[in-house]
Design a protein around this motif. Structure first.
Motif, PDB file in Angstrom:
ATOM      1  N   LEU A  63      28.025 -20.044  77.969  1.00 27.11           N
ATOM      2  CA  LEU A  63      28.189 -21.263  78.777  1.00 27.11           C
ATOM      3  C   LEU A  63      26.835 -21.834  79.171  1.00 27.11           C
ATOM      4  O   LEU A  63      26.620 -23.049  79.124  1.00 27.11           O
ATOM      5  CB  LEU A  63      29.014 -20.955  80.037  1.00 27.11           C
ATOM      6  CG  LEU A  63      30.530 -21.114  79.916  1.00 27.11           C
ATOM      7  CD1 LEU A  63      31.222 -20.618  81.174  1.00 27.11           C
ATOM      8  CD2 LEU A  63      30.903 -22.576  79.668  1.00 27.11           C
ATOM      9  N   LEU A  64      25.916 -20.959  79.585  1.00 28.04           N
ATOM     10  CA  LEU A  64      24.572 -21.411  79.957  1.00 28.04           C
ATOM     11  C   LEU A  64      23.854 -22.021  78.755  1.00 28.04           C
ATOM     12  O   LEU A  64      23.215 -23.070  78.856  1.00 28.04           O
ATOM     13  CB  LEU A  64      23.755 -20.233  80.506  1.00 28.04           C
ATOM     14  CG  LEU A  64      24.152 -19.743  81.911  1.00 28.04           C
ATOM     15  CD1 LEU A  64      23.448 -18.440  82.257  1.00 28.04           C
ATOM     16  CD2 LEU A  64      23.827 -20.820  82.943  1.00 28.04           C
ATOM     17  N   LEU A  65      23.967 -21.365  77.619  1.00 33.36           N
ATOM     18  CA  LEU A  65      23.354 -21.861  76.390  1.00 33.36           C
ATOM     19  C   LEU A  65      23.960 -23.208  76.000  1.00 33.36           C
ATOM     20  O   LEU A  65      23.254 -24.148  75.608  1.00 33.36           O
ATOM     21  CB  LEU A  65      23.573 -20.843  75.267  1.00 33.36           C
ATOM     22  CG  LEU A  65      22.846 -21.076  73.940  1.00 33.36           C
ATOM     23  CD1 LEU A  65      21.340 -21.112  74.152  1.00 33.36           C
ATOM     24  CD2 LEU A  65      23.211 -19.981  72.945  1.00 33.36           C
ATOM     25  N   PHE A  66      25.272 -23.302  76.137  1.00 32.64           N
ATOM     26  CA  PHE A  66      25.998 -24.532  75.812  1.00 32.64           C
ATOM     27  C   PHE A  66      25.504 -25.687  76.696  1.00 32.64           C
ATOM     28  O   PHE A  66      25.229 -26.789  76.232  1.00 32.64           O
ATOM     29  CB  PHE A  66      27.497 -24.296  76.038  1.00 32.64           C
ATOM     30  CG  PHE A  66      28.375 -25.440  75.617  1.00 32.64           C
ATOM     31  CD1 PHE A  66      28.795 -25.562  74.305  1.00 32.64           C
ATOM     32  CD2 PHE A  66      28.795 -26.384  76.538  1.00 32.64           C
ATOM     33  CE1 PHE A  66      29.614 -26.610  73.920  1.00 32.64           C
ATOM     34  CE2 PHE A  66      29.612 -27.436  76.163  1.00 32.64           C
ATOM     35  CZ  PHE A  66      30.026 -27.546  74.849  1.00 32.64           C
ATOM     36  N   ALA A  67      25.384 -25.404  77.998  1.00 27.51           N
ATOM     37  CA  ALA A  67      24.934 -26.433  78.944  1.00 27.51           C
ATOM     38  C   ALA A  67      23.496 -26.868  78.636  1.00 27.51           C
ATOM     39  O   ALA A  67      23.104 -28.014  78.865  1.00 27.51           O
ATOM     40  CB  ALA A  67      25.024 -25.901  80.373  1.00 27.51           C
ATOM     41  N   ASP A  68      22.732 -25.941  78.095  1.00 27.13           N
ATOM     42  CA  ASP A  68      21.320 -26.193  77.799  1.00 27.13           C
ATOM     43  C   ASP A  68      21.140 -27.189  76.653  1.00 27.13           C
ATOM     44  O   ASP A  68      20.162 -27.938  76.607  1.00 27.13           O
ATOM     45  CB  ASP A  68      20.678 -24.857  77.411  1.00 27.13           C
ATOM     46  CG  ASP A  68      19.293 -24.713  77.998  1.00 27.13           C
ATOM     47  OD1 ASP A  68      19.012 -25.426  78.967  1.00 27.13           O
ATOM     48  OD2 ASP A  68      18.532 -23.878  77.475  1.00 27.13           O
ATOM     49  N   ILE A  69      22.081 -27.177  75.704  1.00 29.62           N
ATOM     50  CA  ILE A  69      21.903 -27.995  74.501  1.00 29.62           C
ATOM     51  C   ILE A  69      23.075 -28.964  74.320  1.00 29.62           C
ATOM     52  O   ILE A  69      23.586 -29.138  73.212  1.00 29.62           O
ATOM     53  CB  ILE A  69      21.767 -27.090  73.251  1.00 29.62           C
ATOM     54  CG1 ILE A  69      22.980 -26.141  73.141  1.00 29.62           C
ATOM     55  CG2 ILE A  69      20.482 -26.306  73.274  1.00 29.62           C
ATOM     56  CD1 ILE A  69      23.042 -25.396  71.825  1.00 29.62           C
ATOM     57  N   PHE A  70      23.483 -29.586  75.426  1.00 29.80           N
ATOM     58  CA  PHE A  70      24.723 -30.364  75.399  1.00 29.80           C
ATOM     59  C   PHE A  70      24.720 -31.481  74.369  1.00 29.80           C
ATOM     60  O   PHE A  70      25.738 -31.809  73.769  1.00 29.80           O
ATOM     61  CB  PHE A  70      25.000 -30.933  76.791  1.00 29.80           C
ATOM     62  CG  PHE A  70      26.382 -31.417  76.925  1.00 29.80           C
ATOM     63  CD1 PHE A  70      27.438 -30.545  77.063  1.00 29.80           C
ATOM     64  CD2 PHE A  70      26.659 -32.776  76.899  1.00 29.80           C
ATOM     65  CE1 PHE A  70      28.726 -30.991  77.178  1.00 29.80           C
ATOM     66  CE2 PHE A  70      27.945 -33.226  77.017  1.00 29.80           C
ATOM     67  CZ  PHE A  70      28.994 -32.347  77.162  1.00 29.80           C
ATOM     68  N   LYS A  71      23.581 -32.120  74.126  1.00 29.69           N
ATOM     69  CA  LYS A  71      23.528 -33.187  73.117  1.00 29.69           C
ATOM     70  C   LYS A  71      23.596 -32.557  71.723  1.00 29.69           C
ATOM     71  O   LYS A  71      22.879 -31.612  71.422  1.00 29.69           O
ATOM     72  CB  LYS A  71      22.228 -33.987  73.271  1.00 29.69           C
ATOM     73  CG  LYS A  71      22.267 -35.271  72.475  1.00 29.69           C
ATOM     74  CD  LYS A  71      21.035 -36.104  72.752  1.00 29.69           C
ATOM     75  CE  LYS A  71      21.079 -37.384  71.971  1.00 29.69           C
ATOM     76  NZ  LYS A  71      19.863 -38.165  72.140  1.00 29.69           N
ATOM     77  N   LYS A  72      24.485 -33.075  70.901  1.00 27.54           N
ATOM     78  CA  LYS A  72      24.732 -32.515  69.564  1.00 27.54           C
ATOM     79  C   LYS A  72      25.040 -31.028  69.671  1.00 27.54           C
ATOM     80  O   LYS A  72      24.540 -30.196  68.896  1.00 27.54           O
ATOM     81  CB  LYS A  72      23.517 -32.710  68.654  1.00 27.54           C
ATOM     82  CG  LYS A  72      23.221 -34.146  68.305  1.00 27.54           C
ATOM     83  CD  LYS A  72      24.217 -34.660  67.312  1.00 27.54           C
ATOM     84  CE  LYS A  72      23.887 -36.076  66.876  1.00 27.54           C
ATOM     85  NZ  LYS A  72      24.895 -36.654  66.006  1.00 27.54           N
ATOM     86  N   VAL A  73      25.857 -30.724  70.660  1.00 29.64           N
ATOM     87  CA  VAL A  73      25.953 -29.357  71.124  1.00 29.64           C
ATOM     88  C   VAL A  73      26.532 -28.370  70.109  1.00 29.64           C
ATOM     89  O   VAL A  73      25.990 -27.272  69.934  1.00 29.64           O
ATOM     90  CB  VAL A  73      26.747 -29.321  72.450  1.00 29.64           C
ATOM     91  CG1 VAL A  73      28.208 -29.597  72.245  1.00 29.64           C
ATOM     92  CG2 VAL A  73      26.531 -28.027  73.161  1.00 29.64           C
ATOM     93  N   PHE A  74      27.613 -28.703  69.427  1.00 29.79           N
ATOM     94  CA  PHE A  74      28.252 -27.703  68.577  1.00 29.79           C
ATOM     95  C   PHE A  74      27.389 -27.308  67.368  1.00 29.79           C
ATOM     96  O   PHE A  74      27.234 -26.113  67.086  1.00 29.79           O
ATOM     97  CB  PHE A  74      29.645 -28.179  68.136  1.00 29.79           C
ATOM     98  CG  PHE A  74      30.662 -28.125  69.249  1.00 29.79           C
ATOM     99  CD1 PHE A  74      31.139 -26.903  69.715  1.00 29.79           C
ATOM    100  CD2 PHE A  74      31.131 -29.288  69.837  1.00 29.79           C
ATOM    101  CE1 PHE A  74      32.062 -26.842  70.749  1.00 29.79           C
ATOM    102  CE2 PHE A  74      32.049 -29.238  70.869  1.00 29.79           C
ATOM    103  CZ  PHE A  74      32.517 -28.010  71.332  1.00 29.79           C
ATOM    104  N   PRO A  75      26.789 -28.280  66.643  1.00 34.11           N
ATOM    105  CA  PRO A  75      25.926 -27.869  65.514  1.00 34.11           C
ATOM    106  C   PRO A  75      24.729 -27.041  65.977  1.00 34.11           C
ATOM    107  O   PRO A  75      24.358 -26.056  65.331  1.00 34.11           O
ATOM    108  CB  PRO A  75      25.465 -29.200  64.906  1.00 34.11           C
ATOM    109  CG  PRO A  75      26.507 -30.183  65.328  1.00 34.11           C
ATOM    110  CD  PRO A  75      26.957 -29.730  66.678  1.00 34.11           C
ATOM    111  N   ARG A  76      24.140 -27.415  67.116  1.00 34.86           N
ATOM    112  CA  ARG A  76      22.976 -26.683  67.607  1.00 34.86           C
ATOM    113  C   ARG A  76      23.379 -25.313  68.134  1.00 34.86           C
ATOM    114  O   ARG A  76      22.633 -24.341  68.017  1.00 34.86           O
ATOM    115  CB  ARG A  76      22.265 -27.493  68.687  1.00 34.86           C
ATOM    116  CG  ARG A  76      21.641 -28.780  68.129  1.00 34.86           C
ATOM    117  CD  ARG A  76      20.918 -29.558  69.199  1.00 34.86           C
ATOM    118  NE  ARG A  76      19.739 -28.831  69.684  1.00 34.86           N
ATOM    119  CZ  ARG A  76      18.976 -29.265  70.680  1.00 34.86           C
ATOM    120  NH1 ARG A  76      19.257 -30.411  71.274  1.00 34.86           N
ATOM    121  NH2 ARG A  76      17.943 -28.571  71.076  1.00 34.86           N
TER     122      ARG A  76
END
Length: 285
Positions: free
Chosen positions: A126-139
């Protein structure tokens, strides 16, 4: 099975109450459903006051309503000889159409749901997800080696298109599912909205959308290819619409020859309905 009663009280207020909540053991055939409903009506002493029954679309419900109709017809208590008795749940029909539409993108929706669940399984993700929210799933896929259900760019485009179509279904379902206000008079205009979306989708530039809409349209024609007498009468009784309701909507919902035929059918039932009402309330005889 839950049975609810809807009626207008002496103060002209719309009322709704749960009349029964009973367990019907398998196989739940039409005859058992019919018996359970009739028992409930007898217990409440309203078996001679039933105007119409609305049920989900299932073959056992069709049988149950046919049996109830036969029972009520014997005592001649049904309005218009039962022509208005059985009403298929409009919200359920819309739901069936949406399920048909979603079945076309089941792989995509499964991936999106699995992606959400995957992220929610640990606080670290969740923290990692919040960190890279833009273009989140591929990143997120690039950083998380176990994540293997990432929706593609094309998947997201399809989902957006599907959501645009299903938005109309959601809005219509919200309107006609209301139980604190009359909804049957709104049926024609809402179904016209749905038909317009489907008609437009049939000509969409995207093969995928055309295939999806064709499947939904088949379900639409199956359930609403015939005139819904009760809903048409309800629309006419709305003082804002009157006969203009069917005269305006029917040519858009049915082929030209059927439209006129259905308008005549509704008019006949309306007069029949009125004559019965007059006869029942004529205190001079």
């Amino acid at each position: 099975m839950v049975t609810t009663g809807h009626w207008i009280d002496s103060s002209w207020k719309l009322q709704k109450r749960v009349l029964s909540f009973v367990h019907i053991p398998p196989p739940r055939r039409g005859v058992e459903i019919s018996d359970a409903i009739f028992k409930c009506l007898k217990e409440w002493g309203i078996e001679n006051k039933i105007f119409t029954i609305s049920v989900d679309n299932a073959s056992n419900n069709d049988v149950a309503i046919r049996l109830l109709k036969d029972t009520f017809s014997m005592s001649k208590n049904l309005v218009c000889a039962g022509k208005l008795f059985h009403v298929r749940c409009c919200a359920h029909i819309l739901n069936l159409m949406v399920q048909d539409g979603l079945s076309q993108i089941v792989d995509i929706t499964d991936n999106i749901r699995e992606s959400i669940e995957f992220v929610n399984r640990s606080d670290g993700r969740l923290l990692l997800f919040a960190d890279i929210f833009k273009k989140v799933f591929p990143r997120f896929r690039d950083r998380e080696p176990h994540y293997d259900c990432c929706p593609s760019e094309e998947d997201w485009v399809k989902v957006v298109k599907v959501c645009n179509i299903l938005e109309t279904f959601w809005a219509t379902t919200q309107i006609i599912s209301g139980s604190d206000y009359p909804t049957s008079n709104l049926f024609l205009q809402e179904i016209k909205r749905v038909k317009l979306v489907l008609d437009n989708g049939v000509n969409d530039e995207d093969d995928f959308i055309r295939a999806m809409v064709r499947k939904m349209k088949t379900k639409f024609d199956k359930h609403w290819g015939e005139c819904n007498l009760l809903m048409a009468v309800a629309a006419i009784l709305d003082p804002r619409q009157k006969m203009k309701a069917v005269e305006f909507y029917f040519p858009q919902l049915f082929p030209s020859n059927e439209a006129q035929e259905n308008i005549s059918k509704v008019t006949t039932v309306l007069f029949e309905f009125y004559d019965e009402y007059v006869a029942a309330n004529d205190h001079d005889h």
